[in-house]
Design an enzyme around this catalytic site. Structure first.
Site, mmCIF file in Angstrom:
data_model
loop_
_atom_site.group_PDB
_atom_site.id
_atom_site.type_symbol
_atom_site.label_atom_id
_atom_site.label_comp_id
_atom_site.label_asym_id
_atom_site.label_seq_id
_atom_site.Cartn_x
_atom_site.Cartn_y
_atom_site.Cartn_z
ATOM 1 N N CYS A 158 0.846 -1.205 0.000
ATOM 2 C CA CYS A 158 0.000 0.000 0.000
ATOM 3 C C CYS A 158 0.876 1.247 0.000
ATOM 4 C CB CYS A 158 -0.872 -0.040 1.252
ATOM 5 S SG CYS A 158 -1.670 1.496 1.645
ATOM 6 N N GLU B 128 -9.064 33.514 2.984
ATOM 7 C CA GLU B 128 -9.048 32.135 2.477
ATOM 8 C C GLU B 128 -9.670 32.159 1.077
ATOM 9 O OE1 GLU B 128 -8.446 28.757 3.244
ATOM 10 O OE2 GLU B 128 -9.574 28.365 1.420
ATOM 11 N N CYS C 5 3.206 22.563 6.259
ATOM 12 C CA CYS C 5 3.167 21.100 6.138
ATOM 13 C C CYS C 5 4.256 20.605 5.192
ATOM 14 C CB CYS C 5 1.791 20.626 5.692
ATOM 15 S SG CYS C 5 1.263 21.360 4.146
HETATM 16 N N1 SAH Z 1 -5.376 27.385 8.598
HETATM 17 C C1 SAH Z 1 -6.327 26.385 8.205
HETATM 18 C C2 SAH Z 1 -6.158 25.906 6.766
HETATM 19 C C3 SAH Z 1 -4.782 25.526 6.333
HETATM 20 S S1 SAH Z 1 -4.678 24.646 4.813
HETATM 21 C C4 SAH Z 1 -6.323 25.206 9.151
HETATM 22 O O1 SAH Z 1 -5.419 25.055 9.971
HETATM 23 O O2 SAH Z 1 -7.263 24.422 9.108
HETATM 24 C C5 SAH Z 1 -4.359 25.853 3.620
HETATM 25 C C6 SAH Z 1 -5.565 26.641 3.198
HETATM 26 O O3 SAH Z 1 -5.132 27.583 2.236
HETATM 27 C C7 SAH Z 1 -6.681 25.838 2.543
HETATM 28 O O4 SAH Z 1 -7.890 26.095 3.193
HETATM 29 C C8 SAH Z 1 -6.704 26.363 1.105
HETATM 30 O O5 SAH Z 1 -8.005 26.392 0.533
HETATM 31 C C9 SAH Z 1 -6.161 27.772 1.280
HETATM 32 N N2 SAH Z 1 -5.536 28.414 0.108
HETATM 33 C C10 SAH Z 1 -4.852 27.824 -0.903
HETATM 34 N N3 SAH Z 1 -4.366 28.757 -1.753
HETATM 35 C C11 SAH Z 1 -4.743 29.971 -1.271
HETATM 36 C C12 SAH Z 1 -4.529 31.309 -1.711
HETATM 37 N N4 SAH Z 1 -3.830 31.588 -2.808
HETATM 38 N N5 SAH Z 1 -5.058 32.298 -0.980
HETATM 39 C C13 SAH Z 1 -5.765 32.036 0.159
HETATM 40 N N6 SAH Z 1 -5.994 30.779 0.614
HETATM 41 C C14 SAH Z 1 -5.492 29.752 -0.076
#
Ligand code: SAH
Length: 452
Positions: free
Chosen positions: A76, A331, A406
């Protein structure tokens, strides 16, 4: 044909969590082989110029090698470290973060030891699995074998919420009697592509998203009724239609088939609503630790204006809102912003403003308007932030930047870029994804020459 093998010693673990071995001048990457181990390696495949080997026989074992709980872990593609003791996984992650700073940012940084889980099993709250039928017509579901579209059947997955297995078993059992066919990617026919399951840790929400190839879903209502009867703990079922030939799991069109169409979960004492398309961290136990570390790094006094960039459903900003004056959050996914606005209302939080926009464009406008911000939280997707956004932050001059990442390689790249105006104060990895090579990191940067 017996494959030609060579003997080698594993000297390191790569960025992708694979054992690094050398054969003459050639470097090979080998799954589930750990530093200090010796064995016979056979060539497996090459990709983008890198050679991958297979461990054919292990002749010297590492003291960190353990018997895997999961018996299909070699086939996997989901886990990298089922056979590596948990403390060694954490050590690897701490080292990996430091290495990225060294390699990419040319910075020697002190990395705090990666914070691990007390019990690193069954942690995932989000599961997505494709379906198929074997040549005797029996349904199975599983994960794609690494770098292929071959589904490895999975019966029990040791990193997923245990309720997901019951739901997947029920779908496999019920589908044939409702004449539902699994979607066949190569032939572009069939119906059910994936099941996406999301479970709440602290509340009783369980969402099933049935991803279909076409909108037509014969006996839709009866199937859902039967599914909920088999698994009465399901609180909502959504159909998502994805007619595209793509690796992206969810399509645009959605129809709620049962329940409210979202689930709720508690995180750091706040109730969050989560829609199928909204991002929500997959390890709820460690998310609380992660946010705890992020808020601690921000050193809030109650007086600050903070900016939560890449805010998802508003989690970090709302958790921080209790310890600062106000929060601006941005966001890009509309569904997530809608969730965020609802979430703030329902929790009686009134000092957070949410905007649906690209983080960089928004930040550039903020900088142009000379808006005042004390602390910026950055939590971008794996590809990191971009220079427009980082330049705008340097113009805004917040005292502190808390970067939640991440992917340590894009973190190191962005920190290097910010280092013209900021100094890196702390780096704390958190193990959000046990048994995989992934690591989450909280880095805090302070404005140079600032006293705070
Ligand atoms: N802080 C949140 C989400 C983190 S993940 C938490 O901890 O749950 C990263 C986020 O960035 C996602 O929700 C994704 O939709 C958003 N994202 C991706 N590209 C973006 C952009 N150019 N501008 C704003 N948000 C974005």
């Amino acid at each position: 044909m017996i494959p030609k093998t060579f003997s080698a010693t594993c000297v390191d673990l790569s960025y992708e969590g694979k054992g690094v071995v050398k054969n003459g001048k050639d470097v090979y990457f080998v799954s589930a082989m750990f530093p200090g181990e010796e064995g016979e390696i056979a060539f497996d495949y090459s990709r983008n110029g890198a050679k991958f080997g297979k461990l054919v026989r292990l002749t010297k074992k590492s003291a960190d090698r353990v018997d895997p709980k999961c018996k299909i872990c070699s086939a996997c593609g989901g886990c990298d470290f089922q056979q590596l003791a948990y403390p060694a996984q954490l050590e690897y992650k701490t080292k990996k973060v430091g290495e990225q700073f060294r390699k990419i940012a040319k910075m020697d940084v002190e990395v705090a030891p990666c914070i691990g889980m007390d019990d690193p099993y069954f942690y995932r709250n989000k599961i997505q699995m494709p379906f198929a039928k074997d040549n005797r017509g029996r349904w199975y579901c599983g994960f794609y074998k690494a770098n292929t579209h071959v589904i490895v059947p999975v019966d029990t997955c040791y990193i997923e919420d245990e309720r997901a297995k019951q739901i997947l078993d029920a779908i496999k059992k019920l589908a044939p009697s409702f004449k539902i066919e699994p979607y066949l990617e190569d032939e572009g026919r069939g119906m059910l592509r994936h099941a996406l399951i999301r479970t709440s840790k602290h509340l009783d929400g369980v969402m099933v998203v049935l991803v279909t190839y076409k909108e037509a879903f014969p006996s839709r209502n009866n199937f859902v009724k039967a599914l909920v009867k088999e698994c009465p703990f399901i609180t909502t079922v959504v159909q998502n239609v994805n007619p595209r030939h793509t690796n992206v799991i969810l399509g645009d069109f959605e129809r709620v088939l049962y329940g409210p169409g979202f689930i709720e979960d508690m995180l750091c004492g706040i109730r969050f609503r989560i829609s199928p398309k909204s991002f929500y961290q997959v390890n709820p136990v460690m998310t609380e630790k992660l946010y705890g570390e992020a808020i601690k790094a921000a050193r809030l006094t109650g007086e600050e204006t903070i900016f939560d960039a890449y805010s998802g459903i508003g989690t970090i900003g709302m958790v921080a809102s209790k310890s600062c004056k106000n929060v601006i959050a941005v966001e890009i996914v509309e569904a997530a912003v809608k969730d965020a606005i609802q979430n703030a209302k329902r929790n009686g939080i009134s000092n957070v403003r949410f905007y649906c926009d690209d983080a960089s464009s928004f930040m550039v406008r903020m900088a142009r308007n000379n808006q005042h911000v004390d602390v910026v939280f950055l939590d971008p997707p794996r590809k990191g932030s971009d220079e427009r956004c980082l330049d705008a932050i340097c113009k805004l001059k917040p005292n502190r930047i808390v970067y939640v990442s991440c992917d340590p390689s894009t973190l190191a790249r962005d920190v290097k870029y910010l280092s013209k105006a900021y100094s890196l104060e702390s780096v704390q990895p958190v193990d959000m994804f046990p048994f995989t090579m992934h690591v989450e990191t909280v880095a805090m940067l302070r404005l140079k020459d600032s006293k705070k």
